[in-house]
Design a protein around this motif. Structure first.
Motif, short mmCIF file in Angstrom:
data_model
loop_
_atom_site.label_atom_id
_atom_site.label_comp_id
_atom_site.label_asym_id
_atom_site.label_seq_id
_atom_site.Cartn_x
_atom_site.Cartn_y
_atom_site.Cartn_z
N GLY A 458 0.80 -1.22 0.00
CA GLY A 458 0.00 0.00 0.00
C GLY A 458 0.83 1.26 0.00
N VAL A 459 2.17 1.13 -0.06
CA VAL A 459 3.11 2.27 -0.07
C VAL A 459 2.80 3.19 1.11
N ARG A 460 2.82 2.62 2.30
CA ARG A 460 2.64 3.40 3.52
C ARG A 460 3.94 4.16 3.83
N PRO A 461 3.90 5.09 4.79
CA PRO A 461 5.10 5.90 5.08
C PRO A 461 6.34 5.10 5.46
N ASP A 462 6.16 3.89 6.02
CA ASP A 462 7.32 3.10 6.43
C ASP A 462 7.77 2.09 5.38
N THR A 463 7.34 2.27 4.13
CA THR A 463 7.66 1.30 3.08
C THR A 463 9.16 1.14 2.88
N GLN A 464 9.87 2.26 2.78
CA GLN A 464 11.31 2.16 2.53
C GLN A 464 12.03 1.49 3.70
N PHE A 486 6.44 3.79 -6.85
CA PHE A 486 7.27 4.26 -5.74
C PHE A 486 8.73 3.89 -5.96
N LEU A 487 9.00 2.65 -6.39
CA LEU A 487 10.39 2.23 -6.59
C LEU A 487 11.07 3.02 -7.69
N ASP A 488 10.28 3.48 -8.66
CA ASP A 488 10.85 4.31 -9.73
C ASP A 488 11.48 5.59 -9.19
N THR A 489 11.00 6.04 -8.02
CA THR A 489 11.48 7.31 -7.47
C THR A 489 12.66 7.15 -6.54
N LEU A 490 12.94 5.92 -6.12
CA LEU A 490 13.98 5.71 -5.12
C LEU A 490 15.35 5.57 -5.78
N PRO A 491 16.34 6.26 -5.27
CA PRO A 491 17.69 6.09 -5.83
C PRO A 491 18.21 4.68 -5.57
N GLY A 492 18.87 4.12 -6.54
CA GLY A 492 19.45 2.79 -6.39
C GLY A 492 18.57 1.67 -6.90
N TRP A 493 17.28 1.93 -7.08
CA TRP A 493 16.38 0.91 -7.61
C TRP A 493 16.29 1.04 -9.12
N LYS A 494 16.25 -0.09 -9.78
CA LYS A 494 16.24 -0.08 -11.24
C LYS A 494 15.31 -1.18 -11.77
N GLU A 495 14.50 -0.83 -12.74
CA GLU A 495 13.63 -1.82 -13.39
C GLU A 495 14.44 -2.56 -14.45
N PRO A 513 18.34 2.29 6.48
CA PRO A 513 18.15 3.63 7.03
C PRO A 513 17.71 3.54 8.48
N SER A 514 17.80 4.65 9.17
CA SER A 514 17.29 4.71 10.55
C SER A 514 15.78 4.72 10.53
N THR A 515 15.20 4.43 11.68
CA THR A 515 13.73 4.38 11.75
C THR A 515 13.10 5.73 11.52
N SER A 516 13.90 6.82 11.65
CA SER A 516 13.33 8.16 11.45
C SER A 516 13.21 8.53 9.99
N GLU A 517 13.87 7.74 9.12
CA GLU A 517 13.80 8.05 7.69
C GLU A 517 12.42 7.77 7.14
N ARG A 518 11.95 8.61 6.30
CA ARG A 518 10.67 8.42 5.63
C ARG A 518 10.86 8.67 4.14
N PRO A 519 10.35 7.82 3.29
CA PRO A 519 10.55 8.00 1.85
C PRO A 519 9.79 9.22 1.34
N GLN A 523 8.19 12.07 -8.73
CA GLN A 523 8.41 11.36 -9.98
C GLN A 523 8.26 12.33 -11.13
N SER A 524 8.98 12.07 -12.18
CA SER A 524 8.88 12.95 -13.35
C SER A 524 7.52 12.84 -13.99
N ARG A 525 7.11 13.92 -14.62
CA ARG A 525 5.80 13.92 -15.27
C ARG A 525 5.72 12.87 -16.37
N GLU A 526 6.87 12.63 -17.03
CA GLU A 526 6.86 11.65 -18.11
C GLU A 526 6.57 10.26 -17.58
N LYS A 527 7.18 9.86 -16.44
CA LYS A 527 6.95 8.53 -15.88
C LYS A 527 5.52 8.37 -15.40
#
Length: 559
Positions: A458-464, A486-495, A513-519, A523-527
């Protein structure tokens, strides 16, 4: 004189009656039953049911049920812990449907897909025939029973899938038929219940319905009244003792299992200890009247109850209680629709029987019936799906092409997968790539994995954070799923792979990441535009969100 006496003897010898095919005696009686008009109508009904459900093979739970059955058959040992996932390895888990799973495993000896299809055909045919027989018994009219069962056929065949639950519903029809016959003086029918429940508790949790039906019949016979259209018919003292003894033996039979009393207790755990499972998995959801089959069922239920205003039908107490119970169970959890149909169809047949002429054996055309029964049997053989058809049906719902890609390009590390694909991946990948989650939602919920999966999907705040918590290195998910966006926006992830149904994302190893990190989702308009234009597939049975297209097509690697 002697010639005259001989002639008189010949004249006095009665002429032996022959049957429709020149047979006499018991053989003729058997032919009349097997080739009668009611049997022919039942054959047509079975043929329609089997034809409509012949491609229902790729059920999400079919895969892991079969794998577990194959393991039990090969090792002669019953599992007590999980060995198929990396998220809850070694967690306590029992195969409480082990006997049904072994039956499925044995069917695969004749070819995996075609063996399971043959098993599905057999179980669907038996269930349909028994339902038709039960409706005939209750209504006293085989023609009315045919009409009633045919009305429910579009609803019923949706639930004809190769899973142990279909065996459980076959057992439930047997229980209802035996109890109805017992009401009519057939006292010996009930002695099959103890061995039946012994097999049933090891096959599927629906034995609870069988025991409930038995208890309702027994308790209803303790009353003697008639109010409106409801009447209670009391049992004789001898019948009460008989029912009590059989009920006690049936309860004791539930304890005969490799897992002791745990198999019998599982339905209670399901009802009271698995809120996430019941709240999120689609088959446990309430009846959705937006679906046309559900609308049809609602119309039939309302029409049945409204018909009593002008018709003033009379029902026994146990019939009314079962109708109310089955209606409630179905409308609260849609997976119990076969239970409602099983209870409702015979009494709709009873209403239809008011205007339907009964079967008349004296005008029956046995030869015509024989031809039609033969044509139905020939049609079922001719219409049995080929291996190519079954492969195509599987490819429309499961990531065959993605699995082939993984076999050519192995990906190290833990994998996140769709809930509905977990069973298929257990079968296709074996222990080489253990799954994140699959249809065994019970122990995943106890381990806390199921709630984490819903948060990720569901791509909740703690997904990353959860992706790092489980050290996920690649994801095999539905195309155009929210998680893919969501994965398209994360650095290091690749389809790295995409087809019309699925896509694979990978990432290099990174420190968690630490528990305080939130994704942050950007995303680009094209994607975003590209994903919004993609063809949407059917709703996910778990999340209710749309996934990729179900049209078949070869996947391509994405560089």
């Amino acid at each position: 004189m002697k010639n005259s006496q001989a002639a008189d003897t010949v004249r006095e010898t009665p002429r032996r009656r022959t049957g429709p095919f020149g047979r006499t005696g018991k053989l003729d009686a058997f032919a009349r039953k097997v080739l009668s008009f009611p049997v022919m109508m039942g054959a047509l009904l079975v043929g329609l049911a089997v034809f409509a459900s012949r491609l229902n093979l790729p059920d999400p739970d079919m895969w892991w049920h079969t794998v577990v059955g194959q393991h039990i058959w090969a090792t002669h040992a019953w599992p007590t812990s999980d060995s198929y996932s990396f998220t809850a390895p070694g967690a306590h888990w029992i195969a409480y449907e082990w006997l049904g799973e072994v039956v499925m495993a044995l069917a695969t000896h004749f070819g995996f897909f075609q063996g399971l299809t043959a098993l599905l055909t057999l179980l669907g045919a038996v269930y349909t025939a028994l339902l038709y027989g039960y409706a005939t018994l209750v209504s006293g009219n085989s023609k009315a029973a045919l009409v009633a069962c045919a009305i429910f056929l579009p609803l019923l065949t949706v639930f004809f899938t190769p899973r142990p639950q279909l065996i459980g519903y076959v057992f439930l029809v047997v229980v209802l038929i035996c109890l109805e016959r017992y009401r009519r003086g057939k006292q010996k029918n009930l002695w099959i219940f103890p061995p039946l429940f012994l097999v049933w508790v090891n096959t599927h949790g629906s034995f609870v319905f069988g025991l409930t039906v038995f208890g309702i019949y027994w308790l209803s016979g303790w009353f003697d009244f008639e109010v409106g259209g409801i009447r209670a018919e009391p049992w004789t003292p001898q019948q009460r003792r008989h029912l009590a003894l059989v009920f006690l033996l049936s309860v004791l039979a539930l304890m005969v299992s490799p897992y002791g009393t745990k198999a019998a207790a599982y339905p209670l755990q399901m009802a009271f200890s698995q809120p996430l499972n019941v709240a999120h998995i689609s088959e446990w959801q309430a009846l959705d009247v937006q679906i046309w089959q559900m609308k049809l069922l609602l119309i039939l239920v309302l029409a049945f109850w409204l018909a009593h205003i002008p018709l003033r039908q009379t029902y026994r107490l146990e019939n009314v209680v079962l109708l109310l119970l089955a209606t409630y169970a179905c409308f609260v959890h849609r997976r119990f629709m076969p239970f409602l149909i099983l209870i409702l169809a015979p009494y709709i047949a009873k209403i239809i029987a008011r205007w339907t002429p009964k079967y008349r054996p004296e005008i029956d055309q046995y030869a015509v019936n024989a031809v039609l029964i033969g044509l139905v049997a020939f049609g079922l053989v001719l219409g049995f799906p080929s291996q190519k058809m079954l492969d195509k049906a599987v490819a429309k719902r499961y990531p065959q092409k993605a699995v082939e890609y993984l076999s050519r390009h192995p990906q190290p590390g833990p994998m996140l997968n769709e809930y509905d694909w977990g069973g298929y991946l257990i079968w296709a990948l074996g222990l080489h790539h253990k799954v994140f989650v699959d249809g065994r939602a019970d122990f995943y919920e106890y381990a806390g994995v199921l709630s984490d999966y819903f948060d990720i999907a569901g791509v909740r705040p703690d997904t990353q954070f959860l992706l790092h918590k489980y050290h996920i290195q690649f994801c095999l998910i539905q195309r155009n799923a929210p998680l893919g966006t969501f994965l398209d926006t994360l650095p290091g992830w690749k389809e790295v792979y995409q087809d019309k149904l699925s896509e694979i994302f990978i990432r290099p190893t990174q420190p968690p990441p630490s528990t305080s990190e939130r994704p942050v989702l950007h995303q680009s308009r094209e994607k975003i535009a590209a994903r919004s234009k993609a063809v949407k597939g059917p709703a996910s049975p778990v999340t209710g969100k749309t996934g990729g297209s179900l049209t078949d097509g070869a996947g391509v690697a994405v560089n």
